[in-house]
Design an enzyme around this catalytic site. Structure first.
Site, PDB file in Angstrom:
ATOM      1  N   ILE A  13     -54.232   7.657 -80.269  1.00 56.89           N
ATOM      2  CA  ILE A  13     -53.004   7.154 -80.889  1.00 56.89           C
ATOM      3  C   ILE A  13     -53.281   6.393 -82.192  1.00 56.89           C
ATOM      4  O   ILE A  13     -52.353   5.881 -82.806  1.00 56.89           O
ATOM      5  CB  ILE A  13     -52.175   6.279 -79.917  1.00 56.89           C
ATOM      6  CG1 ILE A  13     -53.043   5.295 -79.135  1.00 56.89           C
ATOM      7  CG2 ILE A  13     -51.397   7.128 -78.939  1.00 56.89           C
ATOM      8  CD1 ILE A  13     -53.439   4.121 -79.912  1.00 56.89           C
ATOM      9  N   GLY A  14     -54.567   6.325 -82.607  1.00 52.67           N
ATOM     10  CA  GLY A  14     -54.867   5.747 -83.910  1.00 52.67           C
ATOM     11  C   GLY A  14     -55.686   4.475 -83.909  1.00 52.67           C
ATOM     12  O   GLY A  14     -55.753   3.782 -84.932  1.00 52.67           O
ATOM     13  N   THR A  16     -58.972   4.001 -83.969  1.00 49.18           N
ATOM     14  CA  THR A  16     -60.070   4.025 -84.943  1.00 49.18           C
ATOM     15  C   THR A  16     -59.540   4.048 -86.367  1.00 49.18           C
ATOM     16  O   THR A  16     -60.140   3.451 -87.273  1.00 49.18           O
ATOM     17  CB  THR A  16     -60.992   5.223 -84.675  1.00 49.18           C
ATOM     18  OG1 THR A  16     -61.471   5.156 -83.323  1.00 49.18           O
ATOM     19  CG2 THR A  16     -62.195   5.211 -85.610  1.00 49.18           C
ATOM     20  N   HIS A  17     -58.419   4.719 -86.590  1.00 47.15           N
ATOM     21  CA  HIS A  17     -57.770   4.699 -87.906  1.00 47.15           C
ATOM     22  C   HIS A  17     -57.459   3.259 -88.305  1.00 47.15           C
ATOM     23  O   HIS A  17     -57.754   2.830 -89.435  1.00 47.15           O
ATOM     24  CB  HIS A  17     -56.490   5.536 -87.846  1.00 47.15           C
ATOM     25  CG  HIS A  17     -55.592   5.395 -89.039  1.00 47.15           C
ATOM     26  ND1 HIS A  17     -56.011   5.649 -90.333  1.00 47.15           N
ATOM     27  CD2 HIS A  17     -54.283   5.018 -89.134  1.00 47.15           C
ATOM     28  CE1 HIS A  17     -55.005   5.440 -91.177  1.00 47.15           C
ATOM     29  NE2 HIS A  17     -53.954   5.053 -90.477  1.00 47.15           N
ATOM     30  N   LYS A  37     -68.402  -0.183 -79.955  1.00 49.14           N
ATOM     31  CA  LYS A  37     -67.697   0.597 -78.941  1.00 49.14           C
ATOM     32  C   LYS A  37     -68.568   0.588 -77.693  1.00 49.14           C
ATOM     33  O   LYS A  37     -69.611   1.254 -77.673  1.00 49.14           O
ATOM     34  CB  LYS A  37     -67.449   2.031 -79.414  1.00 49.14           C
ATOM     35  CG  LYS A  37     -66.276   2.174 -80.371  1.00 49.14           C
ATOM     36  CD  LYS A  37     -65.938   3.630 -80.666  1.00 49.14           C
ATOM     37  CE  LYS A  37     -65.255   4.306 -79.503  1.00 49.14           C
ATOM     38  NZ  LYS A  37     -63.838   3.877 -79.334  1.00 49.14           N
ATOM     39  N   SER A  41     -66.649   8.616 -74.843  1.00 43.22           N
ATOM     40  CA  SER A  41     -66.781   9.934 -74.224  1.00 43.22           C
ATOM     41  C   SER A  41     -66.271  10.976 -75.214  1.00 43.22           C
ATOM     42  O   SER A  41     -65.681  10.645 -76.242  1.00 43.22           O
ATOM     43  CB  SER A  41     -66.001   9.989 -72.910  1.00 43.22           C
ATOM     44  OG  SER A  41     -64.643   9.653 -73.105  1.00 43.22           O
ATOM     45  N   GLU A 176     -48.774   5.688 -87.258  1.00 45.03           N
ATOM     46  CA  GLU A 176     -47.881   6.837 -87.423  1.00 45.03           C
ATOM     47  C   GLU A 176     -48.413   8.092 -86.734  1.00 45.03           C
ATOM     48  O   GLU A 176     -49.544   8.515 -86.971  1.00 45.03           O
ATOM     49  CB  GLU A 176     -47.673   7.117 -88.910  1.00 45.03           C
ATOM     50  CG  GLU A 176     -46.651   8.203 -89.193  1.00 45.03           C
ATOM     51  CD  GLU A 176     -46.439   8.420 -90.680  1.00 45.03           C
ATOM     52  OE1 GLU A 176     -45.405   8.993 -91.043  1.00 45.03           O
ATOM     53  OE2 GLU A 176     -47.313   8.005 -91.480  1.00 45.03           O
TER      54      GLU A 176
END
Length: 230
Positions: A13-14, A16-17, A37, A41, A176
């Site tokens: 859903i973002g 890492t963005h 992290k 996986s 987004e």
């Protein structure tokens, strides 16, 4: 402990963005920041450059840091506990917590972003979830959600779980989603339900400037992040 746990309402859903944009904005402001992290996986060693740890490493300015950022890497795109079992290993929450605490201590007054795997209630071990790790660390949370239809329910459910566990929610970020309702419209509908949690929007693409989010977190979570050790 100078750490912020980046979790989500689900997978892909973002997180890492948002983490990468936040790292870039923090570095521009002169803050000392690192990423960790505890487990990942769906990691293909033949395509490590395309992984989430690699994206974090690039944002930090050290593309070689992939294995340092993610010490537990498993191939299967499954929950970490199952992916680890397929490779003959068993994940132990205490080990992951110890590693995160040690990494945060190395930064002294800097800020460590600890990015979880999946959502708040996603399993890490056979009996424990990301929420258990968050509670064990005692770190505030940055909750990331998508902007897809249904996200409001997912955000509020995650907040109920976090607040029931007495976890501090430093901010909520709506990242987004593709082919989703209008981002601003989603934020306007969600805001009245957040009970004071700061809300930020993260448009798609590398051009998003997370400066406002960085400024908020530096003030609220890591006011001493300019004196750490990189």
């Amino acid at each position: 402990m100078p750490a912020l746990f980046v979790t989500g309402t689900g997978t892909d859903i973002g997180k890492t963005h948002v983490s990468c944009a936040l790292i870039r904005a923090l570095k521009v402001r002169g803050a000392v920041v690192d990423a960790f992290k505890p487990v990942v996986s769906g990691f293909d060693p033949k395509d490590a450059a395309g992984s989430d740890p690699a994206r974090l490493a690039i944002a930090l300015g050290d593309p070689s840091a992939v294995f340092r950022i993610a010490p537990r890497r498993y191939r299967a795109p499954l929950s970490p506990n199952i992916a680890a079992q397929l490779e003959g290993e068993t994940l132990v929450l205490d080990d992951m917590v110890i590693d995160a605490v040690a990494r945060a201590a190395e930064l002294r007054d800097g800020l460590l972003l600890v990015e979880g795997a999946g959502g708040v209630m996603s399993p890490l071990t056979d009996t424990q979830t990301n929420l258990d790790m968050i509670v064990a660390l005692g770190a505030p949370v940055l909750l990331v959600a998508g902007s897809y239809l249904g996200t409001i329910s997912h955000v509020l459910t995650a907040l109920v779980a976090l607040r029931a566990a007495k976890v501090r929610v430093a901010a909520v970020v709506i990242s987004e989603s593709l082919d989703a309702p209008d981002l601003d419209q989603t934020a306007q509908a969600l805001a009245p339900f957040l009970d004071g949690a700061p809300l930020f929007l993260a448009p798609r693409g590398e051009s998003w400037d997370a400066g406002a989010l960085a400024d908020h977190l530096l003030a609220a979570v890591a006011p001493n992040a300019f004196g750490g050790t990189p």
